[in-house]
Design a protein around this motif. Structure first.
Motif, PDB file in Angstrom:
ATOM      1  N   ALA A  27       0.627  -0.980   0.160  1.00  0.00           N
ATOM      2  CA  ALA A  27      -0.125  -0.198  -0.035  1.00  0.00           C
ATOM      3  C   ALA A  27       0.879   1.331   0.344  1.00  0.00           C
ATOM      4  CB  ALA A  27      -1.282  -0.192   1.226  1.00  0.00           C
ATOM      5  N   SER A  28       0.078   1.994  -0.763  1.00  0.00           N
ATOM      6  CA  SER A  28       0.911   3.540  -0.004  1.00  0.00           C
ATOM      7  C   SER A  28       0.328   4.327   0.067  1.00  0.00           C
ATOM      8  CB  SER A  28       1.461   4.160  -1.810  1.00  0.00           C
ATOM      9  OG  SER A  28       0.405   3.988  -2.990  1.00  0.00           O
ATOM     10  N   THR A  29      -1.087   3.710   0.826  1.00  0.00           N
ATOM     11  CA  THR A  29      -1.224   5.395   1.606  1.00  0.00           C
ATOM     12  C   THR A  29      -1.015   5.289   2.967  1.00  0.00           C
ATOM     13  OG1 THR A  29      -3.663   3.328   1.755  1.00  0.00           O
ATOM     14  CG2 THR A  29      -3.431   4.953   0.104  1.00  0.00           C
ATOM     15  N   CYS A  30      -0.107   4.839   3.140  1.00  0.00           N
ATOM     16  CA  CYS A  30      -0.174   4.651   4.729  1.00  0.00           C
ATOM     17  C   CYS A  30       1.035   6.125   5.009  1.00  0.00           C
ATOM     18  CB  CYS A  30       1.746   3.379   4.892  1.00  0.00           C
ATOM     19  SG  CYS A  30       1.035   1.940   4.299  1.00  0.00           S
ATOM     20  N   GLN A  31       0.459   5.835   6.145  1.00  0.00           N
ATOM     21  CA  GLN A  31       1.107   7.356   7.158  1.00  0.00           C
ATOM     22  C   GLN A  31       2.044   7.256   8.377  1.00  0.00           C
ATOM     23  OE1 GLN A  31      -1.886  10.479   7.599  1.00  0.00           O
ATOM     24  NE2 GLN A  31      -1.772  10.926   5.568  1.00  0.00           N
ATOM     25  N   GLN A  32       2.775   7.862   8.605  1.00  0.00           N
ATOM     26  CA  GLN A  32       3.877   6.911  10.412  1.00  0.00           C
ATOM     27  C   GLN A  32       2.907   8.076  11.138  1.00  0.00           C
ATOM     28  OE1 GLN A  32       7.628   7.031   9.724  1.00  0.00           O
ATOM     29  NE2 GLN A  32       8.493   6.688  11.619  1.00  0.00           N
ATOM     30  N   ASP A  33       2.547   7.349  12.195  1.00  0.00           N
ATOM     31  CA  ASP A  33       1.929   8.045  13.318  1.00  0.00           C
ATOM     32  C   ASP A  33       2.663   8.569  13.515  1.00  0.00           C
ATOM     33  OD1 ASP A  33      -0.674   8.109  12.264  1.00  0.00           O
ATOM     34  OD2 ASP A  33      -0.450   5.877  12.668  1.00  0.00           O
ATOM     35  N   SER A  34       4.114   8.096  14.407  1.00  0.00           N
ATOM     36  CA  SER A  34       4.713   8.319  15.345  1.00  0.00           C
ATOM     37  C   SER A  34       6.215   8.282  15.113  1.00  0.00           C
ATOM     38  CB  SER A  34       4.938   7.424  16.764  1.00  0.00           C
ATOM     39  OG  SER A  34       5.318   5.976  15.974  1.00  0.00           O
ATOM     40  N   GLU A  35       7.056   9.275  15.580  1.00  0.00           N
ATOM     41  CA  GLU A  35       8.593   9.714  15.131  1.00  0.00           C
ATOM     42  C   GLU A  35       9.103   8.133  15.901  1.00  0.00           C
ATOM     43  OE1 GLU A  35      10.009  13.706  15.439  1.00  0.00           O
ATOM     44  OE2 GLU A  35       7.876  13.942  14.478  1.00  0.00           O
ATOM     45  N   LYS A  36      10.492   8.031  15.408  1.00  0.00           N
ATOM     46  CA  LYS A  36      11.408   7.160  15.998  1.00  0.00           C
ATOM     47  C   LYS A  36      12.234   7.284  17.278  1.00  0.00           C
ATOM     48  CE  LYS A  36      14.498   3.368  14.102  1.00  0.00           C
ATOM     49  NZ  LYS A  36      15.587   2.851  13.225  1.00  0.00           N
ATOM     50  N   VAL A  37      11.331   7.514  18.250  1.00  0.00           N
ATOM     51  CA  VAL A  37      12.868   8.095  19.240  1.00  0.00           C
ATOM     52  C   VAL A  37      13.945   7.329  19.819  1.00  0.00           C
ATOM     53  CG1 VAL A  37      12.694   9.051  21.360  1.00  0.00           C
ATOM     54  CG2 VAL A  37      10.761   8.929  20.488  1.00  0.00           C
ATOM     55  N   ALA A  38      14.170   5.770  19.834  1.00  0.00           N
ATOM     56  CA  ALA A  38      15.120   4.745  19.145  1.00  0.00           C
ATOM     57  C   ALA A  38      14.993   3.123  19.200  1.00  0.00           C
ATOM     58  CB  ALA A  38      15.096   4.546  21.299  1.00  0.00           C
ATOM     59  N   ASP A  39      15.893   2.911  18.330  1.00  0.00           N
ATOM     60  CA  ASP A  39      15.601   1.632  17.377  1.00  0.00           C
ATOM     61  C   ASP A  39      15.001   1.205  18.243  1.00  0.00           C
ATOM     62  OD1 ASP A  39      17.241   2.131  15.922  1.00  0.00           O
ATOM     63  OD2 ASP A  39      19.464   1.447  16.630  1.00  0.00           O
ATOM     64  N   SER A  40      14.827   0.771  19.225  1.00  0.00           N
ATOM     65  CA  SER A  40      13.640  -0.048  19.832  1.00  0.00           C
ATOM     66  C   SER A  40      12.643   0.420  20.069  1.00  0.00           C
ATOM     67  CB  SER A  40      14.005  -0.683  21.731  1.00  0.00           C
ATOM     68  OG  SER A  40      14.669  -0.044  22.039  1.00  0.00           O
ATOM     69  N   TYR A  41      12.009   2.149  20.215  1.00  0.00           N
ATOM     70  CA  TYR A  41      10.378   2.200  20.608  1.00  0.00           C
ATOM     71  C   TYR A  41      10.050   1.976  19.596  1.00  0.00           C
ATOM     72  CZ  TYR A  41       7.833   5.802  22.359  1.00  0.00           C
ATOM     73  OH  TYR A  41       6.184   6.909  22.769  1.00  0.00           O
ATOM     74  N   PRO A  42       8.370   1.548  19.670  1.00  0.00           N
ATOM     75  CA  PRO A  42       7.583   1.574  18.414  1.00  0.00           C
ATOM     76  C   PRO A  42       7.239   2.409  17.659  1.00  0.00           C
ATOM     77  CG  PRO A  42       7.008   0.197  20.676  1.00  0.00           C
ATOM     78  CD  PRO A  42       8.115   1.583  20.579  1.00  0.00           C
ATOM     79  N   ILE A  43       7.466   2.203  16.820  1.00  0.00           N
ATOM     80  CA  ILE A  43       7.209   3.118  14.950  1.00  0.00           C
ATOM     81  C   ILE A  43       5.675   2.991  15.119  1.00  0.00           C
ATOM     82  CG2 ILE A  43       7.507   3.836  13.082  1.00  0.00           C
ATOM     83  CD1 ILE A  43       9.034   4.718  15.008  1.00  0.00           C
ATOM     84  N   THR A  44       4.223   3.568  14.148  1.00  0.00           N
ATOM     85  CA  THR A  44       3.183   2.974  13.905  1.00  0.00           C
ATOM     86  C   THR A  44       3.327   3.744  12.992  1.00  0.00           C
ATOM     87  OG1 THR A  44       1.990   5.034  15.742  1.00  0.00           O
ATOM     88  CG2 THR A  44       2.519   2.798  16.251  1.00  0.00           C
ATOM     89  N   TRP A  45       2.463   2.790  11.945  1.00  0.00           N
ATOM     90  CA  TRP A  45       1.817   3.062  10.835  1.00  0.00           C
ATOM     91  C   TRP A  45       0.328   3.179  10.830  1.00  0.00           C
ATOM     92  CZ3 TRP A  45       4.731   5.282   6.473  1.00  0.00           C
ATOM     93  CH2 TRP A  45       6.096   5.283   6.981  1.00  0.00           C
ATOM     94  N   THR A  46      -0.400   4.102  10.050  1.00  0.00           N
ATOM     95  CA  THR A  46      -2.211   3.574   9.147  1.00  0.00           C
ATOM     96  C   THR A  46      -1.958   3.169   8.304  1.00  0.00           C
ATOM     97  OG1 THR A  46      -2.593   4.551  11.543  1.00  0.00           O
ATOM     98  CG2 THR A  46      -4.460   4.603   9.674  1.00  0.00           C
ATOM     99  N   CYS A  47      -2.792   2.496   8.109  1.00  0.00           N
ATOM    100  CA  CYS A  47      -2.982   2.179   5.621  1.00  0.00           C
ATOM    101  C   CYS A  47      -4.480   2.866   5.537  1.00  0.00           C
ATOM    102  CB  CYS A  47      -2.011   1.207   5.454  1.00  0.00           C
ATOM    103  SG  CYS A  47      -0.237   0.778   6.061  1.00  0.00           S
ATOM    104  N   TYR A  48      -4.280   3.126   4.730  1.00  0.00           N
ATOM    105  CA  TYR A  48      -6.331   3.928   4.419  1.00  0.00           C
ATOM    106  C   TYR A  48      -6.821   2.522   3.310  1.00  0.00           C
ATOM    107  CZ  TYR A  48      -5.047   6.841   7.841  1.00  0.00           C
ATOM    108  OH  TYR A  48      -5.009   8.247   8.754  1.00  0.00           O
ATOM    109  N   GLY A  49      -8.179   2.302   3.663  1.00  0.00           N
ATOM    110  CA  GLY A  49      -8.677   1.054   2.398  1.00  0.00           C
ATOM    111  C   GLY A  49      -8.358   2.318   1.062  1.00  0.00           C
ATOM    112  N   ALA A  50      -9.801   1.815   0.819  1.00  0.00           N
ATOM    113  CA  ALA A  50     -10.026   2.031  -0.925  1.00  0.00           C
ATOM    114  C   ALA A  50     -11.744   3.088  -0.614  1.00  0.00           C
ATOM    115  CB  ALA A  50     -10.654   0.852  -2.116  1.00  0.00           C
ATOM    116  N   ASP A  51     -12.093   2.994   0.415  1.00  0.00           N
ATOM    117  CA  ASP A  51     -13.070   3.746   0.606  1.00  0.00           C
ATOM    118  C   ASP A  51     -12.644   5.413   1.257  1.00  0.00           C
ATOM    119  OD1 ASP A  51     -12.861   3.095   2.853  1.00  0.00           O
ATOM    120  OD2 ASP A  51     -14.857   1.882   3.331  1.00  0.00           O
ATOM    121  N   GLY A  52     -11.622   4.934   1.907  1.00  0.00           N
ATOM    122  CA  GLY A  52     -11.015   6.284   2.467  1.00  0.00           C
ATOM    123  C   GLY A  52     -11.813   6.078   4.008  1.00  0.00           C
TER     124      GLY A  52
END
Length: 99
Positions: A52-77
């Protein structure tokens, strides 16, 4: 704090954030339910972008072990999926309304 606790504590808030972004997501390559199901715990972050190309990063990388979140969207938005990565590896995910 355990990764599962982080994911559990953040999931509701992230889904609310995902809803706020739904109107601005691109629909050039939306995420489908079948693609969502192919993404398994342990898969690399770059695998997500193959689907998918509809993904947005929701959190910034603070450290290598710190979780990163991505939100991706479906066709209907309005459908979306949230992916939780630590050190570039998927450890949790959730979706709402993907088809």
């Amino acid at each position: 704090m355990k990764k599962s606790a982080i994911a559990g504590g953040c999931i509701l808030g992230l889904l609310v954030i995902a809803g706020a972004y739904q109107g601005s997501s691109a629909t050039s390559d939306p995420l489908t339910l079948a693609e969502y199901e192919k993404l398994k715990a342990g898969s690399r972050e770059k695998t997500l972008f193959a689907y998918a190309s509809t993904c947005q990063q929701d959190s910034e990388k603070v450290a290598d072990s710190y979780p990163i979140t991505w939100t991706c969207y479906g066709a209907d938005g309005s459908s979306s999926a949230v992916f939780f990565y630590s050190e570039g590896v998927l450890f949790s995910k959730a979706q709402s309304g993907l088809t």
